[in-house]
Write a protein that holds these residues in place. Sequence first.
Motif, short mmCIF file in Angstrom:
data_model
loop_
_atom_site.label_atom_id
_atom_site.label_comp_id
_atom_site.label_asym_id
_atom_site.label_seq_id
_atom_site.Cartn_x
_atom_site.Cartn_y
_atom_site.Cartn_z
N THR A 178 0.72 -1.25 0.00
CA THR A 178 -0.03 -0.04 -0.10
C THR A 178 0.83 1.14 0.05
O THR A 178 0.40 2.36 -0.67
N ALA A 179 2.10 1.33 0.73
CA ALA A 179 2.87 2.31 0.51
C ALA A 179 3.23 2.66 -0.99
O ALA A 179 3.74 3.76 -1.47
N ALA A 180 3.10 1.91 -2.19
CA ALA A 180 3.15 1.92 -3.30
C ALA A 180 2.44 2.79 -3.92
O ALA A 180 2.54 3.31 -4.97
N ALA A 181 1.28 3.01 -3.12
CA ALA A 181 0.14 4.08 -3.69
C ALA A 181 0.55 5.48 -3.27
O ALA A 181 -0.17 6.53 -3.81
N ALA A 182 1.40 5.63 -2.50
CA ALA A 182 2.27 7.07 -2.27
C ALA A 182 3.04 7.48 -3.10
O ALA A 182 3.53 6.74 -3.81
N ARG A 183 2.85 8.64 -3.13
CA ARG A 183 3.77 9.41 -4.37
C ARG A 183 5.20 9.38 -3.69
O ARG A 183 5.43 9.16 -2.65
N PRO A 184 6.34 9.39 -4.55
CA PRO A 184 7.62 9.57 -4.00
C PRO A 184 7.68 10.51 -3.06
O PRO A 184 7.30 11.72 -3.30
N GLY A 185 8.45 10.47 -1.89
CA GLY A 185 8.55 11.59 -0.94
C GLY A 185 7.35 11.23 0.09
O GLY A 185 7.44 12.33 0.87
N GLY A 186 6.15 10.68 -0.19
CA GLY A 186 4.89 10.73 0.63
C GLY A 186 5.09 10.14 1.87
O GLY A 186 6.29 9.59 2.31
N ARG A 187 4.06 9.87 2.35
CA ARG A 187 4.12 9.26 3.83
C ARG A 187 2.98 8.07 3.86
O ARG A 187 2.01 8.11 3.18
N LEU A 188 3.24 7.02 4.63
CA LEU A 188 2.45 5.89 5.18
C LEU A 188 2.20 5.83 6.78
O LEU A 188 3.20 5.91 7.33
N VAL A 189 1.05 5.96 6.79
CA VAL A 189 0.47 6.08 8.41
C VAL A 189 -0.09 4.94 8.96
O VAL A 189 -1.05 4.67 8.11
N SER A 190 0.31 4.29 9.93
CA SER A 190 -0.33 3.00 10.28
C SER A 190 -0.55 2.80 11.85
O SER A 190 0.38 3.26 12.50
N PRO A 191 -1.47 2.40 12.23
CA PRO A 191 -1.76 1.99 13.86
C PRO A 191 -1.25 0.64 14.40
O PRO A 191 -1.37 0.41 15.46
N LEU A 192 -0.69 -0.08 13.10
CA LEU A 192 -0.05 -1.31 13.51
C LEU A 192 1.46 -1.00 13.27
O LEU A 192 1.77 0.15 13.26
N GLY A 193 2.46 -1.84 12.93
CA GLY A 193 3.77 -1.71 12.75
C GLY A 193 4.33 -2.22 11.50
O GLY A 193 3.53 -2.99 10.79
N GLY A 194 5.41 -1.72 11.31
CA GLY A 194 5.92 -2.20 9.95
C GLY A 194 7.23 -1.70 9.71
O GLY A 194 8.04 -1.46 10.73
N PRO A 195 7.83 -1.96 8.52
CA PRO A 195 9.17 -1.37 8.09
C PRO A 195 9.53 -0.17 8.56
O PRO A 195 8.58 0.93 8.51
N PRO A 196 10.92 0.42 8.82
CA PRO A 196 11.07 1.83 9.40
C PRO A 196 10.80 2.81 8.07
O PRO A 196 10.58 3.82 8.42
N ALA A 197 11.24 2.35 6.92
CA ALA A 197 10.94 3.30 5.67
C ALA A 197 10.46 2.21 4.61
O ALA A 197 10.46 1.05 4.52
N PHE A 198 10.26 2.93 3.52
CA PHE A 198 9.79 2.13 2.20
C PHE A 198 10.42 2.91 0.86
O PHE A 198 11.19 3.80 1.19
N ASP A 199 10.40 1.92 0.07
CA ASP A 199 11.04 2.63 -1.16
C ASP A 199 10.52 3.80 -1.77
O ASP A 199 9.45 4.42 -1.15
#
Length: 310
Positions: free
Chosen positions: A227-248
Amino acid sequence: MKALVARSYGPLEELEIAELPTPVPGPGQLLVRLEAAALNAVDKALITGALRDAIPVTHPFVPGVDVSGTVESVGEGVTRFVPGDPVIAWNSVASGALAEHVVIDDAPSAARRPPELTPAQGAALPTGALTAAALVDLADVPSGSTALIVGATGGVGSYTVQLARRAGLTVLATGRADDEAFLRGLGADHVLDYRAVGIAEETHRLVPGGVDVVFDMANAGPALAATAAAARPGGRLVSPLGGPPAFDRDVTALYGGTRATEGRLASLAAQAVKGELRIPIDADYPFAEARQALLDFAGRHVKGKITVTF
Ligand SMILES: NC(=O)c1ccc[n+]([C@@H]2O[C@H](COP(=O)([O-])OP(=O)(O)OC[C@H]3O[C@@H](n4cnc5c(N)ncnc54)[C@H](OP(=O)(O)O)[C@@H]3O)[C@@H](O)[C@H]2O)c1
């Protein structure tokens, strides 16, 4: 008092309504007689033991973090409430709301319930709306930004759609095919049927280049990358669960959760009274059917919240 009780970690089917001693409020605490409670994903995790390493509970355990009722007595030092006050609260993992009485803290996580809200509406507000508000704060994007909300029909997502819209964001929301009217009613500008289309692909079709922020209430861990792939380059992913420290593509990961800052729960309740925030209740069950309410919450598609009325 009667309470929905888990005697040990196990399946929801093993919950039973039983007699437990009525709790006693300590200093800075309130004893609340429940009028309604609402259900949350964390209830199931605490009952089954899925979270036992991170958040162990003691048994007999009474689930329920969303409280709506009347203050029956107050402990030493309580200044914000007196017996007879209608109250709503987020009781965090202390739980206990699926019982005739619960002890809660005299803290910003508790607020007076406005008379215009029913007990069930009051119960359906704290976790969902406080979490959504905290996540929208965490996203910290300006009015005019674009947002994708994954899990938009759920308890947190249904408030996130509304608060994001009120913050001036264009909202893309995921749901099932028959959720379109519900999600548009909450303020979604576009509805993506997550079972029929690829979420990231459809987002890029609707918003070329990708959205400024993705709120994902449904995925955790490495699955967030999709789902982070839906963000623009330099965008943000916000989650109430946990995940990787950063995305591509330089997409920032922002992880948060329920926060009750001073005055916020009262402010959200006031917005609901003014008609600025809808409290979406999918179904309300009598307390005698609280176990079935949890089974249905865990097992079927829910639009908004499930509540239990005493
Ligand atoms: N960290 C914190 O403080 C905090 C606070 C509150 C909640 N949470 C967590 O946040 C999550 C969401 O909470 P909630 O109360 O909103 O839960 P919820 O009411 O169960 O909602 C979950 C939503 O996710 C959707 N969903 C499930 N699988 C999906 C998929 N593959 N793709 C897209 N959507 C999907 C569900 O839709 P369907 O009905 O169609 O399956 C539903 O709309 C839970 O895991 C909860 O434990 C954390």
